[in-house]
Design an enzyme around this catalytic site. Structure first.
Site, PDB file in Angstrom:
ATOM      1  N   LYS A 116       0.811  -1.212   0.000  1.00  0.00           N
ATOM      2  CA  LYS A 116       0.000   0.000   0.000  1.00  0.00           C
ATOM      3  C   LYS A 116       0.850   1.271   0.000  1.00  0.00           C
ATOM      4  O   LYS A 116       0.538   2.251  -0.680  1.00  0.00           O
ATOM      5  CB  LYS A 116      -0.939  -0.004   1.205  1.00  0.00           C
ATOM      6  CG  LYS A 116      -1.918  -1.166   1.241  1.00  0.00           C
ATOM      7  CD  LYS A 116      -2.850  -1.169   0.042  1.00  0.00           C
ATOM      8  CE  LYS A 116      -3.963  -2.190   0.197  1.00  0.00           C
ATOM      9  NZ  LYS A 116      -3.502  -3.570   0.213  1.00  0.00           N
ATOM     10  N   GLU A 200      -2.769   7.317   7.619  1.00  0.00           N
ATOM     11  CA  GLU A 200      -3.460   8.266   6.753  1.00  0.00           C
ATOM     12  C   GLU A 200      -4.438   9.113   7.565  1.00  0.00           C
ATOM     13  O   GLU A 200      -4.956   8.676   8.596  1.00  0.00           O
ATOM     14  CB  GLU A 200      -4.269   7.534   5.681  1.00  0.00           C
ATOM     15  CG  GLU A 200      -3.451   6.894   4.595  1.00  0.00           C
ATOM     16  CD  GLU A 200      -4.321   6.199   3.573  1.00  0.00           C
ATOM     17  OE1 GLU A 200      -3.795   5.851   2.516  1.00  0.00           O
ATOM     18  OE2 GLU A 200      -5.532   5.987   3.830  1.00  0.00           O
ATOM     19  N   GLU A 288      -6.496   2.261  -3.255  1.00  0.00           N
ATOM     20  CA  GLU A 288      -5.713   1.092  -3.633  1.00  0.00           C
ATOM     21  C   GLU A 288      -6.053   0.689  -5.054  1.00  0.00           C
ATOM     22  O   GLU A 288      -7.044   1.152  -5.633  1.00  0.00           O
ATOM     23  CB  GLU A 288      -5.961  -0.086  -2.689  1.00  0.00           C
ATOM     24  CG  GLU A 288      -7.387  -0.626  -2.713  1.00  0.00           C
ATOM     25  CD  GLU A 288      -7.568  -1.792  -1.758  1.00  0.00           C
ATOM     26  OE1 GLU A 288      -6.588  -2.190  -1.111  1.00  0.00           O
ATOM     27  OE2 GLU A 288      -8.698  -2.306  -1.670  1.00  0.00           O
ATOM     28  N   ASN A 290      -6.671  -2.813  -7.362  1.00  0.00           N
ATOM     29  CA  ASN A 290      -6.845  -4.253  -7.402  1.00  0.00           C
ATOM     30  C   ASN A 290      -6.444  -4.741  -8.793  1.00  0.00           C
ATOM     31  O   ASN A 290      -7.080  -4.393  -9.793  1.00  0.00           O
ATOM     32  CB  ASN A 290      -8.292  -4.641  -7.103  1.00  0.00           C
ATOM     33  CG  ASN A 290      -8.625  -4.444  -5.642  1.00  0.00           C
ATOM     34  OD1 ASN A 290      -8.016  -5.053  -4.770  1.00  0.00           O
ATOM     35  ND2 ASN A 290      -9.576  -3.569  -5.361  1.00  0.00           N
ATOM     36  N   ARG A 292      -6.787  -7.299 -10.673  1.00  0.00           N
ATOM     37  CA  ARG A 292      -7.549  -8.513 -11.015  1.00  0.00           C
ATOM     38  C   ARG A 292      -8.972  -8.117 -11.340  1.00  0.00           C
ATOM     39  O   ARG A 292      -9.343  -6.944 -11.234  1.00  0.00           O
ATOM     40  CB  ARG A 292      -7.559  -9.470  -9.813  1.00  0.00           C
ATOM     41  CG  ARG A 292      -8.067  -8.791  -8.533  1.00  0.00           C
ATOM     42  CD  ARG A 292      -8.273  -9.747  -7.386  1.00  0.00           C
ATOM     43  NE  ARG A 292      -8.491  -9.059  -6.135  1.00  0.00           N
ATOM     44  CZ  ARG A 292      -9.632  -8.504  -5.745  1.00  0.00           C
ATOM     45  NH1 ARG A 292     -10.681  -8.538  -6.544  1.00  0.00           N
ATOM     46  NH2 ARG A 292      -9.740  -7.905  -4.562  1.00  0.00           N
TER      47      ARG A 292
END
Length: 449
Positions: A116, A200, A288, A290, A292
């Site tokens: 991350k 964060e 983030e 992903n 996929r």
């Protein structure tokens, strides 16, 4: 084009990939554990190979067995679906070393986007807005205190290698920091064998908005609508929809531009999702990526009329994205309910067991993705989702009404499901008016049956 694809997954996503391959005239191989011998995905592939006992680490996560199955059946590609090994950099690398195409990201991209802290810095370099936070990993409590004071409470502590809510802590004030930091670190080490954390600024009542992207090997990237994923329990989505009620055309185009810049920054290929938090003032921040296909990809397919799995495969086979996809328009509204085998009356306790009666709804604008049937035994070893129910309608109000009616038609006996919980959400006045955020379920008053 690939001649034969091994589907390195189970359940509804395995069946979904098999169907896409069939339309592309690609042969398929299913793998299955002994617990899944009677699952539908083993019946509709051209070949099926048992790769081990029920435990995931001895079957669906056991790379040597999967590679052996691919070599045994002469598969020239592997599609990992979502979950399991779909974002495992070692698996991607081993596929390449064995001359098997991996219908997913490269080891380099998975590693970069899976961490991350690295992902945030990469997106920052690409000009994508990011949530104010620590500049990389926070090594100790003293640094955590300094950074949190500078950002201003509340803050979020996150596992750098995290996902699924593991190693994630909300810190309301400085008195809660030490315990939260230590607990997050311990949980991250246990879950990911990596205790690295970053911090964060906490965005108050954000919306979870994700952009579906598709990228080919010819430097073309398209953004394909946004998905509203704010209805989640313990960071696990249970209702998703598209488009979002809060995203107007101006914000949508900005989200598209940011997502495309991010994908190009890492030379992305295939289907992927870039996720953002959107605040009340329409400011958005990268959360983030992903690397996929997503569980909730059907809502995008329904509003755009495309098959994302087919186009994902085509991109990895070297075909360019068709020009018409750059001008595709959103039509109507789509909602997806993840039907999980859990008992909402008993704090969502898993409910494995034999399905004694099973009927899914049909009719205009209704789609069901599932691998189960009457007489199927839901195993206790895997994710509890037994079906995805997706509806499409001309507008959001009609989509909500259609979904409620479709849930009423569902018959799943022998196990408990979260359908009663989902129906109450859909009937809630705040949900109907679009007054939602990621803490919606935390404040939702569920009436037990």
């Amino acid at each position: 084009m690939f001649k034969k694809i091994l589907v390195a997954n189970r359940g509804e996503i395995a069946l979904r990939i098999i169907r896409a391959c069939r339309e592309l005239n690609i042969k398929t191989v299913s793998i299955y554990s002994k617990a899944d011998e009677l699952s539908l995905h083993t019946k509709f592939a051209d070949e099926a190979v048992c790769i081990g006992p029920p435990q995931s680490n001895k079957s669906y996560l056991h790379i040597p067995s999967i590679i052996s199955a691919a070599e045994l059946t002469n598969a020239d590609a592997i599609h990992p679906g979502y979950g399991f090994l779909s974002e495992n950099p070692d698996f991607s690398k081993i596929c390449k070393e064995n001359n098997i195409s991996f219908i997913g990201s490269s080891q380099k991209i998975i590693t970069k986007m899976g961490d991350k802290s690295t992902a945030i810095n990469t997106m920052k370099d690409a000009g994508v807005p990011v949530i104010p936070g620590s500049d990389g990993v926070v090594d100790n409590l003293l640094d955590a205190q300094t950074i949190s004071e500078k950002l201003g409470y509340p803050v979020m502590i996150k596992a750098s290698a995290g996902g699924g809510g593991k190693g994630l802590r909300y810190v309301r004030n400085k008195d809660a920091l030490e315990e939260s930091f230590n607990n997050a670190k311990a949980e991250a080490e246990l879950s990911f064998s990596n205790g690295d954390l970053y911090i964060e600024k906490f965005i108050v009542k954000p919306r979870h908005i994700e952009i579906q992207i598709l990228a080919d090997m010819h430097d073309n990237v398209v953004a394909l609508g946004e998905r509203e994923c704010s209805i989640q329990r313990r960071h696990q989505k249970i209702i998703e929809e598209s488009p979002s009620t809060i995203v107007n055309e101006e914000v949508r185009l900005k989200l598209y531009e940011a997502a495309i810049r991010g994908a190009k920054k890492v030379d992305y290929v295939g289907a992927g999702t870039i996720e953002f938090l959107l605040d009340k003032d329409q400011n958005f921040y990268f959360m983030e990526m992903n690397t996929r296909i997503q569980v909730e990809h059907p809502v995008t397919e329904m509003i755009l009329g495309i098959d994302l799995i087919k186009h994902q495969i085509l991109c990895h086979a070297g075909f360019p994205i068709p020009n018409w996809m750059n001008n595709i328009k959103i039509r109507g509204h789509s909602i997806e309910c993840r039907i999980n085998a859990e008992d909402p009356d008993k704090n969502f306790r898993p409910s494995p067991g034999l399905i004694t009666s099973f009927h899914m709804p049909g009719g205009m604008g209704i789609r069901v993705d599932t691998h189960v049937y009457s007489g199927y035994y839901v195993p206790s070893y895997y994710d509890s989702m037994v079906a995805k129910l997706i509806v499409h309608a001309p507008n959001r109000n009609d989509a909500i009404s259609r979904m409620i009616g479709a849930l009423d038609e569902c018959v799943i006996e022998g196990i408990k499901t979260i359908i009663p919980f989902q129906k109450q959400i859909l009937e809630n006045i705040d949900f109907k008016q679009g007054n939602i955020s990621t803490d919606f379920i935390e404040n939702f008053n569920y009436r037990k049956n």
